[in-house]
Design an enzyme around this catalytic site. Sequence first.
Site, PDB file in Angstrom:
ATOM      1  N   GLU A 113       0.842  -1.188   0.000  1.00 29.65           N
ATOM      2  CA  GLU A 113       0.000   0.000   0.000  1.00 29.65           C
ATOM      3  C   GLU A 113       0.879   1.240   0.000  1.00 29.65           C
ATOM      4  O   GLU A 113       2.100   1.167   0.220  1.00 29.65           O
ATOM      5  CB  GLU A 113      -0.960  -0.005   1.201  1.00 29.65           C
ATOM      6  N   HIS A 229      -8.676  10.688   2.542  1.00 27.18           N
ATOM      7  CA  HIS A 229      -8.414   9.553   1.654  1.00 27.18           C
ATOM      8  C   HIS A 229      -8.727   9.992   0.232  1.00 27.18           C
ATOM      9  O   HIS A 229      -9.760  10.603  -0.028  1.00 27.18           O
ATOM     10  CB  HIS A 229      -9.287   8.356   2.034  1.00 27.18           C
ATOM     11  N   ARG A 279      -0.776   9.639   1.378  1.00 24.11           N
ATOM     12  CA  ARG A 279      -2.173  10.002   1.113  1.00 24.11           C
ATOM     13  C   ARG A 279      -2.405  11.500   0.997  1.00 24.11           C
ATOM     14  O   ARG A 279      -3.264  11.941   0.238  1.00 24.11           O
ATOM     15  CB  ARG A 279      -3.078   9.415   2.207  1.00 24.11           C
ATOM     16  N   HIS A 337     -10.837  10.844   6.324  1.00 20.14           N
ATOM     17  CA  HIS A 337     -10.755   9.406   6.576  1.00 20.14           C
ATOM     18  C   HIS A 337     -10.222   9.097   7.971  1.00 20.14           C
ATOM     19  O   HIS A 337     -10.689   8.161   8.620  1.00 20.14           O
ATOM     20  CB  HIS A 337      -9.846   8.776   5.518  1.00 20.14           C
ATOM     21  N   ARG A 372      -0.953   9.767   8.564  1.00 11.84           N
ATOM     22  CA  ARG A 372      -0.893   8.335   8.910  1.00 11.84           C
ATOM     23  C   ARG A 372      -0.442   7.493   7.733  1.00 11.84           C
ATOM     24  O   ARG A 372      -0.931   7.642   6.612  1.00 11.84           O
ATOM     25  CB  ARG A 372      -2.270   7.868   9.380  1.00 11.84           C
TER      26      ARG A 372
END
Length: 510
Positions: A113, A229, A279, A337, A372
């Site tokens: 990811e 997100h 992100r 998110h 994050r």
Amino acid sequence: MESKPRPIVVVGAGVAGLTVALSVRHRPVVLLTRGERGRSGSTPWAQGGIAASWHPDDHPTTHAFDTLRAGSEANNSHAVELLTASARDAIEWLIRHGVSFDQERDGPALCLEGGHSHARILHARGDGSGREIVEALSTSASIAANVEWRENVDVDGLLLREHKACGVTLRTQEGAVEVIEADSVVLATGGLGALYQWTSNPPECDGSGLALGMLAGARTADLEFVQFHPTLLCPSGTDERSRLELISEAVRGAGATLVDETGFRFMEGIHPLRDLAPRDVVARSVWRVRQAGGQTYLDARVIGDAWPTRFPSIFRACQQRGIDPRGDLIPVVPAPHFHMGGLSVDLDSRTSVVDLYAVGEVACNGVHGANRLASNSLLEGVVFGRRLGALLDSDDWCNRSKQHCTATTTIVSADTLGQEHLLTLRQRVSEALGPEREHEAMQDLSEWLRSDERLAHSRQGNLVSEMLLSAMRRRRSIGAHFRSDAVNAGQYVATGQDVGEASLATTDIP
């Protein structure tokens, strides 16, 4: 005759709250949740998995490096070290509680990811990791003799005695008000995405626990850091729900790319990792295309016939909208998110209020920094939930809990906004505290909140006011907090410090 021991009250039954409850073995626990067990909060909606340096070629120090890099090195390095070093134990603990991770022939299937330098994401049921984890832990908690479940209750107040947390007030679905005295109160209430017009979070994630902790006098940290997100399924014109379907980052990890209406892959040249950049970078890029009047899509046709088995939940959500991702582009938008800020806690999840603890997304121990890293949130809930549970279960804590206090009890609470005020607030928060911020819009929202006494003194209004103060004080862009009116506004900030200190900008965003 000994008095009945006061319980530990845990507010919230997502991964963090459940982990705390299951890690307390010798003391009574009352577990409170707004919804039904296994269905409340953000955890059941988590499509992404849980990160751990499982492969022999990977290592916790590499996982820590990726976490610090994604967080713009604004992280608490001790919290990051604890998180990544404890990841494998956390996975094994989940397996002992019945979580079944997806397997390959030689062990767990490891996915890649965004922001990770190795494939280290363990998934369960494809894109149903959160649901698998919360169901397994809920089953364990349901049969634990020391855990009492209370479902469909709304905690709307905290009890304080001599500046120590000593219980909660709650309201049932029928409107009855109850008081539960406790030895310690643990807030595990999740994030605040529902304060925005659109979000990946369910409606109950409205910052209620954070707001209550603030009212009790608990210090906060990093309230301005809200992660957007980049790929949520674009709402239809008739969709009035605030929660949008998430298109997991794992889809991009499987080869999907972001394109505009012309088919241009707009992440090219933005960041070396392109579609798998951190992100904040991807979300701002999607937002800018849309702000300029363009459309944004996820081209995931490369997954082909594997769609129904690899990402079953996302596949169903797309089909319900008349989209077949095997051959169609998926329209996407960025939306809130995850909240990296929260009640300031130490590595044992202590807030500045004695006997009040916070764990999971409601807390800020600095592990995420300014942004994050994907799939670190479920891990955070397990690692720090287990650590807190062990602390509350220790002999020293049990002996201390017998010291009853006779001082006067104070209840701290605040009214919640009605639906009309809330809809307006959510729209204005989305405009002022979005992927890009500037002082004038934030100041306008702050003045609007102060102009209405009911707004200013409501639970939601008080929380948003503090978020605005934090965002306006941090004048430089860093991670998820991007100031379009800052001196470094046109840059991707790799590392940075607080107000007045230099930030290092390494990659330009055109």
